[in-house]
Design a protein around this motif. Structure first.
Motif, PDB file in Angstrom:
ATOM      1  N   UNK A  45      -0.722   6.824   5.068  1.00  0.00           N
ATOM      2  CA  UNK A  45      -1.964   7.544   4.794  1.00  0.00           C
ATOM      3  C   UNK A  45      -3.045   7.066   5.743  1.00  0.00           C
ATOM      4  N   UNK A  46      -3.640   8.022   6.443  1.00  0.00           N
ATOM      5  CA  UNK A  46      -4.702   7.647   7.374  1.00  0.00           C
ATOM      6  C   UNK A  46      -4.157   7.416   8.763  1.00  0.00           C
ATOM      7  N   UNK A  47      -4.346   8.370   9.642  1.00  0.00           N
ATOM      8  CA  UNK A  47      -3.846   8.193  11.008  1.00  0.00           C
ATOM      9  C   UNK A  47      -4.796   7.286  11.813  1.00  0.00           C
ATOM     10  N   UNK A  55      -3.816  -1.126   5.451  1.00  0.00           N
ATOM     11  CA  UNK A  55      -3.104   0.024   6.001  1.00  0.00           C
ATOM     12  C   UNK A  55      -2.029   0.409   4.990  1.00  0.00           C
ATOM     13  N   UNK A  56      -2.004   1.700   4.649  1.00  0.00           N
ATOM     14  CA  UNK A  56      -1.160   2.140   3.532  1.00  0.00           C
ATOM     15  C   UNK A  56       0.178   2.714   3.998  1.00  0.00           C
ATOM     16  N   UNK A  57       1.194   2.381   3.224  1.00  0.00           N
ATOM     17  CA  UNK A  57       2.542   2.890   3.485  1.00  0.00           C
ATOM     18  C   UNK A  57       3.219   3.163   2.159  1.00  0.00           C
ATOM     19  N   UNK A  58       3.703   4.382   1.984  1.00  0.00           N
ATOM     20  CA  UNK A  58       4.523   4.728   0.830  1.00  0.00           C
ATOM     21  C   UNK A  58       5.880   5.192   1.334  1.00  0.00           C
ATOM     22  N   UNK A  59       6.902   4.828   0.608  1.00  0.00           N
ATOM     23  CA  UNK A  59       8.249   5.154   1.051  1.00  0.00           C
ATOM     24  C   UNK A  59       8.970   5.960  -0.007  1.00  0.00           C
ATOM     25  N   UNK A  83       2.726  -6.310   0.389  1.00  0.00           N
ATOM     26  CA  UNK A  83       3.304  -6.472  -0.938  1.00  0.00           C
ATOM     27  C   UNK A  83       4.158  -5.266  -1.276  1.00  0.00           C
ATOM     28  N   UNK A  84       5.397  -5.528  -1.666  1.00  0.00           N
ATOM     29  CA  UNK A  84       6.317  -4.478  -2.095  1.00  0.00           C
ATOM     30  C   UNK A  84       6.056  -4.189  -3.573  1.00  0.00           C
ATOM     31  N   UNK A  88       1.970  -1.703   1.342  1.00  0.00           N
ATOM     32  CA  UNK A  88       0.725  -1.695   2.104  1.00  0.00           C
ATOM     33  C   UNK A  88       0.541  -2.994   2.876  1.00  0.00           C
ATOM     34  N   UNK A  89      -0.040  -2.877   4.040  1.00  0.00           N
ATOM     35  CA  UNK A  89      -0.272  -4.025   4.931  1.00  0.00           C
ATOM     36  C   UNK A  89      -1.729  -4.461   4.824  1.00  0.00           C
TER      37      UNK A  89
END
Lengths: 113, 114
Positions: free
Chosen positions: A7-9, A21-25, A66-67, A75-76
């Motif tokens: 999310x968020x380029x 910095x966001x990450x969803x899998x 954190x997973x 998210x980082x």
């Protein structure tokens, strides 16, 4: 099928501020998750990886992630941004038994003085 | 000593030409990959080789032909280049059980097709 959404380029933070910095899998089997950083005109370099040993993963340059299985997120974060953190960041997912590493679309981090 | 090295770093060529990119890794890894990064920085896997055997061919046009002469080398040959082939091509390698090890990337080869 696996997929990764970042999310968020583009993300801008002030020097010294928190970086998030966001990450969803999406994965039907236990995932392996990675964060990479790419500086201009360079290849990708591993920041950290999750391999099910611990949910909070510490990486290089003060980054951690954190997973959270319930939120399917990885998210980082970094407590205090440095100018040298300005780069493109990629989240990636894979799983055991496949050589297919799927990357997110990347987030460009800008650090403001 | 560079772990994953690619040559050349830059290629500029005309449409219709053929070009090759070479990749070598000195890490002792048994799996190598080619990824394509487009102008929007999107990274897409093209091929994966494990112990010289093709494992992944991700619906890449057959103008692209990878070759792995040994575990340490993975080359990419592209025939009849098209404008849409302009991109940065990254070679990578990994060790161990499929999908569990980190990827080690080369510095990329920037291909510009005119």
């Amino acid at each position: 099928a696996q997929s990764v959404t970042q999310l968020g380029s583009h993300v801008s933070v002030s020097e010294g501020a928190l970086v998030l910095l966001r990450c969803n899998y999406s994965s039907s089997v236990p995932p392996y998750l990675f964060w990479y950083v790419q500086y201009p005109n360079q290849g990708l370099q591993l920041l950290l990886k999750y391999t099910s040993a611990a949910t909070l993963v510490k990486g290089i340059n003060g980054f951690e992630a954190e997973f959270k299985k319930s939120e399917t997120s990885f998210h980082l974060t970094k407590p205090s941004a440095h100018m040298s953190d300005a780069a493109e960041y990629f989240c990636a997912v894979s799983h055991s038994g496949t050589y297919k590493y799927i990357f997110g679309t990347g987030t460009r981090l800008k650090v403001l003085a | 000593d560079t772990a994953v090295s690619q040559t050349p770093k830059y290629l500029v060529t005309q449409m219709g030409n053929d070009k090759s990119i070479k990749c070598e890794q000195n890490l002792g890894h048994d799996t190598m990959y080619w990824y394509k990064q487009d102008s929007k920085k999107f990274l897409k896997i093209m091929f994966s080789y494990n112990n010289k055997e093709l494992i992944i061919n991700e619906t890449v046009p057959n103008r692209f032909s990878p070759k792995s002469p040994d575990k340490a080398h993975l080359n990419l040959h592209i025939n009849s280049l098209e404008l849409g082939d302009s991109a940065v091509y990254f070679c990578a390698s990994s060790l161990g059980t499929a999908g569990t090890g980190e990827l080690f990337f080369g510095e990329g080869s920037r291909l510009t097709v005119l």
